[in-house]
Design an enzyme around this catalytic site. Structure first.
Site, mmCIF file in Angstrom:
data_model
loop_
_atom_site.group_PDB
_atom_site.id
_atom_site.type_symbol
_atom_site.label_atom_id
_atom_site.label_comp_id
_atom_site.label_asym_id
_atom_site.label_seq_id
_atom_site.Cartn_x
_atom_site.Cartn_y
_atom_site.Cartn_z
ATOM 1 C CD GLN A 193 -3.051 1.102 2.803
ATOM 2 O OE1 GLN A 193 -2.349 0.982 3.860
ATOM 3 N NE2 GLN A 193 -3.967 1.734 2.609
ATOM 4 N N GLY A 215 -14.964 1.958 17.487
ATOM 5 C CA GLY A 215 -16.191 2.117 16.358
ATOM 6 C C GLY A 215 -16.608 1.200 17.527
ATOM 7 C CG ASN A 236 -14.598 -3.463 14.020
ATOM 8 O OD1 ASN A 236 -14.625 -4.361 14.130
ATOM 9 N ND2 ASN A 236 -14.861 -2.374 13.056
ATOM 10 C CG HIS A 295 25.838 -0.284 39.634
ATOM 11 N ND1 HIS A 295 26.420 -0.588 38.499
ATOM 12 C CD2 HIS A 295 26.430 0.482 39.948
ATOM 13 C CE1 HIS A 295 27.030 0.205 38.643
ATOM 14 N NE2 HIS A 295 26.967 0.786 39.864
ATOM 15 C CE LYS A 301 14.048 23.652 30.441
ATOM 16 N NZ LYS A 301 12.710 24.473 31.342
#
Length: 415
Positions: free
Chosen positions: A84, A141, A166, A313, A407
């Site tokens: 696909q 669904g 579903n 560890h 940071k």
């Protein structure tokens, strides 16, 4: 409408990008994610073995990995591949198999885990669909029904109209693929639109699953892992040194070494050639892949550890999923609980999702390296090939291919 019907072919949809399973699917298709040393896809093929002769795999994303894993045959099943090119939805994927189908076929998702007995119930009546009870049905669904027949399917309703959903497994005539359907609001062709068109003219039976494991998000793997552990046979092929305590179901593959002083509280699976301990505490359900090294004084609770991962560890891993070839330096903590006891939220595919879990740690992609004495807060995701520097405190997701420090030092992208 026949009872005890038979079918030669099954179509499995495996072409999706698996975006809601990132970072685990950054390096592999979702159907190849492992639980208990087998991929999701292989678990499903095990269930189909003996029920069908041929499996048609609709592939797309990283399709060569699937082909390399399975080849042209799996046990008694012949394997055929159909590509696909663009992910235009489940209906488009199923339609790709149309030229190769006989009169009737079995169709199932490649990224949920099904059970053979449930599949046999679907095959006992034709045409039919497998449904399941689900308390929180808003992500599925939802199916309305009348006695033994399906009346309609509503995809991901804001308000549930029933608790039967579903499962994505069907036993149908090839002719269902002749209906004309339009793209859904998501811009995809949905297979459920084929179903809704079909039931306007024909009756559709249903069966209710007992052992279906949907996997819409990574943390759903915990329940699947626990269920598969319960179904697995208990054996110990590796070596367990003296002064170890083993409770409950413990599955130890060949080449495993459990060193002295370790405490294993099942259910636990340890893959081939892994080394545990000494003085390691494993609290099941835990699944450890092959070639792993879990060091001295490590505690792992309700987690899934990928192949060839090392946890050094004095580390703690709680309610976490770790990819392959990762290295957690000494003193790494994957925290799994908020102080305010609220459920853990995490960011998946750009969306903040409530996991509905009070305990949930981190998700690490493949090849993540963590420096010593680092801590990851609950719900953090770390992309593949990322390095977290020593003494890091990580409170937000870190994308793939980064070097991350506090940071004050800065975050840098790997070249």
């Amino acid at each position: 409408m026949k009872k005890n019907s038979k079918v030669d072919q099954a179509v499995i949809l495996t072409a999706g990008l698996g975006l809601r399973f990132r970072p685990l699917t950054e390096t592999r298709p979702k159907p190849l994610i492992k639980v208990l040393d087998k991929s999701i896809l292989e678990h499903n093929l095990d269930q189909l073995d003996g029920l069908v002769k041929e499996v048609i795999l609709v592939v797309g994303y990283l399709e060569e990995m699937i082909k390399k894993t399975l080849g042209s045959k799996y046990k008694s099943l012949g394997i055929k591949y159909i590509f696909q090119k663009k992910p235009w939805g489940t209906a488009d994927a199923a339609k790709k198999a149309f030229p190769f189908l006989k009169e009737k076929f079995l169709l199932l998702n490649g990224d949920d885990i099904y059970d053979k007995k449930d599949i046999e119930k679907v095959l006992s009546r034709y045409p039919s669909i497998l449904l399941a009870h689900m308390k929180n049905s808003s992500s599925f669904g939802v199916v309305s029904h009348d006695n033994n027949f399906v009346k309609g399917i509503v995809e991901k309703p804001k308000k549930s109209i029933d608790n039967l959903v579903n499962t994505g497994l069907y036993f149908l005539p090839k002719s269902i693929l002749n209906f004309k359907i339009a793209k859904s609001p998501r811009g995809e062709y949905e297979f459920t639109d084929y179903i809704n068109a079909f039931i306007k003219k024909e009756k559709l039976f249903f069966a209710v699953a007992k052992n279906w494991h949907p996997l819409p998000y990574p943390w759903y793997l915990f329940q699947a892992n626990e269920s598969l552990l319960k179904k697995s046979k208990n054996f110990k092929k590796g070596k367990v040194e003296k002064n170890c305590t083993l409770q409950g179901k413990i599955i130890i593959e060949k080449g495993v070494l459990v060193r002295g002083g370790s405490y294993l509280q099942g259910p636990i699976y340890i893959g081939r050639n892994s080394e545990i301990g000494p003085n390691t505490f494993l609290r099941g359900p835990v699944s450890i892949g092959k070639g792993c090294h879990i060091g001295q004084g490590v505690e792992i609770k309700n987690s899934i550890i990928g192949d060839n991962t090392k946890i050094a560890h004095l580390s703690f891993v709680g309610d976490s999923i770790i990819g392959e070839n990762c290295n957690l330096g000494a003193g790494t903590i994957l925290a799994n609980l908020r102080f305010d006891r609220q459920t853990i939220k995490t960011e998946i595919a750009g969306e903040k999702i409530d996991t509905k879990r009070e305990k949930f740690g981190a998700i690490l992609g493949d090849n993540v390296q963590i420096g010593v004495n680092s801590a990851l807060m609950p719900g953090v995701n770390i992309g593949h090939n990322t390095l977290l520097g020593p003494h890091s405190l990580v409170a937000e997701n870190v994308k793939a291919n980064q070097v991350f420090y506090q940071k004050s030092v800065g975050t840098h992208i790997l070249s």
